[in-house]
Scaffold this active site. Sequence first.
Site, PDB file in Angstrom:
ATOM      1  N   ARG A 222       0.865  -1.192   0.000  1.00  0.00           N
ATOM      2  CA  ARG A 222       0.000   0.000   0.000  1.00  0.00           C
ATOM      3  C   ARG A 222       0.888   1.224   0.000  1.00  0.00           C
ATOM      4  O   ARG A 222       1.785   1.329   0.844  1.00  0.00           O
ATOM      5  CB  ARG A 222      -0.919   0.039   1.224  1.00  0.00           C
ATOM      6  CG  ARG A 222      -1.546   1.434   1.413  1.00  0.00           C
ATOM      7  CD  ARG A 222      -2.581   1.519   2.498  1.00  0.00           C
ATOM      8  NE  ARG A 222      -3.812   0.869   2.073  1.00  0.00           N
ATOM      9  CZ  ARG A 222      -5.000   1.069   2.654  1.00  0.00           C
ATOM     10  NH1 ARG A 222      -5.105   1.907   3.675  1.00  0.00           N
ATOM     11  NH2 ARG A 222      -6.065   0.449   2.224  1.00  0.00           N
TER      12      ARG A 222
ATOM     13  N   HIS B 134      -7.566   0.738  -6.162  1.00  0.00           N
ATOM     14  CA  HIS B 134      -7.790  -0.015  -4.914  1.00  0.00           C
ATOM     15  C   HIS B 134      -8.474  -1.345  -5.259  1.00  0.00           C
ATOM     16  O   HIS B 134      -9.640  -1.567  -4.919  1.00  0.00           O
ATOM     17  CB  HIS B 134      -8.640   0.825  -3.960  1.00  0.00           C
ATOM     18  CG  HIS B 134      -8.601   0.359  -2.534  1.00  0.00           C
ATOM     19  ND1 HIS B 134      -7.807  -0.679  -2.098  1.00  0.00           N
ATOM     20  CD2 HIS B 134      -9.277   0.792  -1.436  1.00  0.00           C
ATOM     21  CE1 HIS B 134      -7.995  -0.852  -0.800  1.00  0.00           C
ATOM     22  NE2 HIS B 134      -8.872   0.016  -0.379  1.00  0.00           N
TER      23      HIS B 134
ATOM     24  N   GLN C 189     -10.378  -3.814  -2.725  1.00  0.00           N
ATOM     25  CA  GLN C 189     -11.673  -3.268  -2.290  1.00  0.00           C
ATOM     26  C   GLN C 189     -12.784  -3.663  -3.268  1.00  0.00           C
ATOM     27  O   GLN C 189     -13.919  -3.914  -2.860  1.00  0.00           O
ATOM     28  CB  GLN C 189     -11.560  -1.738  -2.191  1.00  0.00           C
ATOM     29  CG  GLN C 189     -12.841  -1.032  -1.779  1.00  0.00           C
ATOM     30  CD  GLN C 189     -13.154  -1.143  -0.298  1.00  0.00           C
ATOM     31  OE1 GLN C 189     -12.295  -0.946   0.548  1.00  0.00           O
ATOM     32  NE2 GLN C 189     -14.403  -1.473   0.023  1.00  0.00           N
TER      33      GLN C 189
ATOM     34  N   ASP D  12     -16.881   8.101  -1.114  1.00  0.00           N
ATOM     35  CA  ASP D  12     -15.590   7.928  -0.437  1.00  0.00           C
ATOM     36  C   ASP D  12     -15.198   9.298   0.112  1.00  0.00           C
ATOM     37  O   ASP D  12     -15.822  10.308  -0.247  1.00  0.00           O
ATOM     38  CB  ASP D  12     -14.570   7.423  -1.481  1.00  0.00           C
ATOM     39  CG  ASP D  12     -13.150   7.276  -0.925  1.00  0.00           C
ATOM     40  OD1 ASP D  12     -12.997   7.119   0.302  1.00  0.00           O
ATOM     41  OD2 ASP D  12     -12.191   7.305  -1.734  1.00  0.00           O
TER      42      ASP D  12
ATOM     43  N   CYS E 229     -16.184   2.709   1.087  1.00  0.00           N
ATOM     44  CA  CYS E 229     -15.052   1.826   1.402  1.00  0.00           C
ATOM     45  C   CYS E 229     -14.591   1.998   2.847  1.00  0.00           C
ATOM     46  O   CYS E 229     -13.953   1.104   3.397  1.00  0.00           O
ATOM     47  CB  CYS E 229     -13.900   2.098   0.440  1.00  0.00           C
ATOM     48  SG  CYS E 229     -13.410   3.831   0.393  1.00  0.00           S
TER      49      CYS E 229
ATOM     50  N   ARG F 283     -13.989  -7.435   3.070  1.00  0.00           N
ATOM     51  CA  ARG F 283     -12.593  -7.197   2.705  1.00  0.00           C
ATOM     52  C   ARG F 283     -11.741  -8.414   3.077  1.00  0.00           C
ATOM     53  O   ARG F 283     -10.864  -8.835   2.337  1.00  0.00           O
ATOM     54  CB  ARG F 283     -12.038  -5.954   3.428  1.00  0.00           C
ATOM     55  CG  ARG F 283     -12.665  -4.620   3.055  1.00  0.00           C
ATOM     56  CD  ARG F 283     -12.480  -4.269   1.605  1.00  0.00           C
ATOM     57  NE  ARG F 283     -11.081  -4.369   1.188  1.00  0.00           N
ATOM     58  CZ  ARG F 283     -10.103  -3.500   1.548  1.00  0.00           C
ATOM     59  NH1 ARG F 283     -10.385  -2.448   2.278  1.00  0.00           N
ATOM     60  NH2 ARG F 283      -8.860  -3.682   1.121  1.00  0.00           N
TER      61      ARG F 283
END
Length: 328
Positions: free
Chosen positions: A107, A134, A137, A230, A271, A316
């Site tokens: 990440r 991402h 996700q 988001d 998310c 997730r």
Amino acid sequence: MNLKGRDFLTLKDFTPEEILYMVDLAAELKDKKKKGISTKDMHAGKNVALIFEKTSTRTRCSFEVAAHDLGMGTTYLNPKDSQIGKKESIADTARVLSSMFEGIEYRGYGQEIVEELAKYSKVPVWNGLTNEYHPTQMLADVLTIKEKLGRIQGVRLTYMGDARYNMGNSLMIVCAKLGMHFTACTAKEYFPNEALVKECQEIAAQTGATITLTEDVKAGTAGADVIYTDVWVSMGEPEEAWEERIKALLPYQVNKAVMDNAGPEAIFMHCLPAYHDQNTEVGREVKAKFGLEEVEVTHEVFESAQSVVFDEAENRMHTIKAVMVATL
Ligand code: CP
Ligand code: NVA
């Protein structure tokens, strides 16, 4: 279906069948976990490295719990305690880590960094979020949509807010791949970049998906099955960005009027983390500076029966587990 040895970097390089395979595998692994069936022997004795140059709750915990459930060991590397980037290049890091670990999660900032890591790594590299994408996700979101709506193909998903960053980009890609109708409903300057839109339109032409960009909230949210948002200022962006974001994106806040205009069975997704109340430092700073109590989504919508954000967060873990099972 054989995805062994594959990197997981943007989802662009996976076919619809491969994506759905990982989503179905996640559902199976979730069912096993709920029934208390052990999966410890699936990858017993292996180890994965988890590199986080940005903070995380869900992604880090998902990788750790999933790895442990599969019998694997984990090593967490944060930007302070490793040599990555400062004293050692990404290429050298990749060669060192892939001599000790069976997989590497990364990440961080630019997508080119995770691509470089993958180029020099002998073991699969998984993108745990970059500025641009991402992808892990996305699998959780598709699994959640399938669980809640009972279908994927033809689902109408409207994304509101900053659609030119990781979440907007990745949702547009996964919708195009899986034949869903993607709408970015936001101010023009926050539309996804033209090259990616074009690429996704080409994919969409083969899957029955559509890509729509609109500044019109009424039209963009009418009849939607999923309303998604988001944060307006992402990790790594300067604090000063808040002012322009609030000015441009406040009309695109997800509130009751938006949900009422969406389809009768519409769900709300995010998310996470989300700024929906005054229980975070950033939430309080935004209130002090701009007088805004709730930011990208109202507390009312966040806590409503239509909100599936915590199921999404749980997924997730199951989907990240599926990515590791499939690629290791
Ligand atoms: N959604 C998500 O990636 O959350 P974290 O930043 O907590 O990992
Ligand atoms: N766009 C957000 C996503 C967090 C999961 C960020 O990059 O901070």
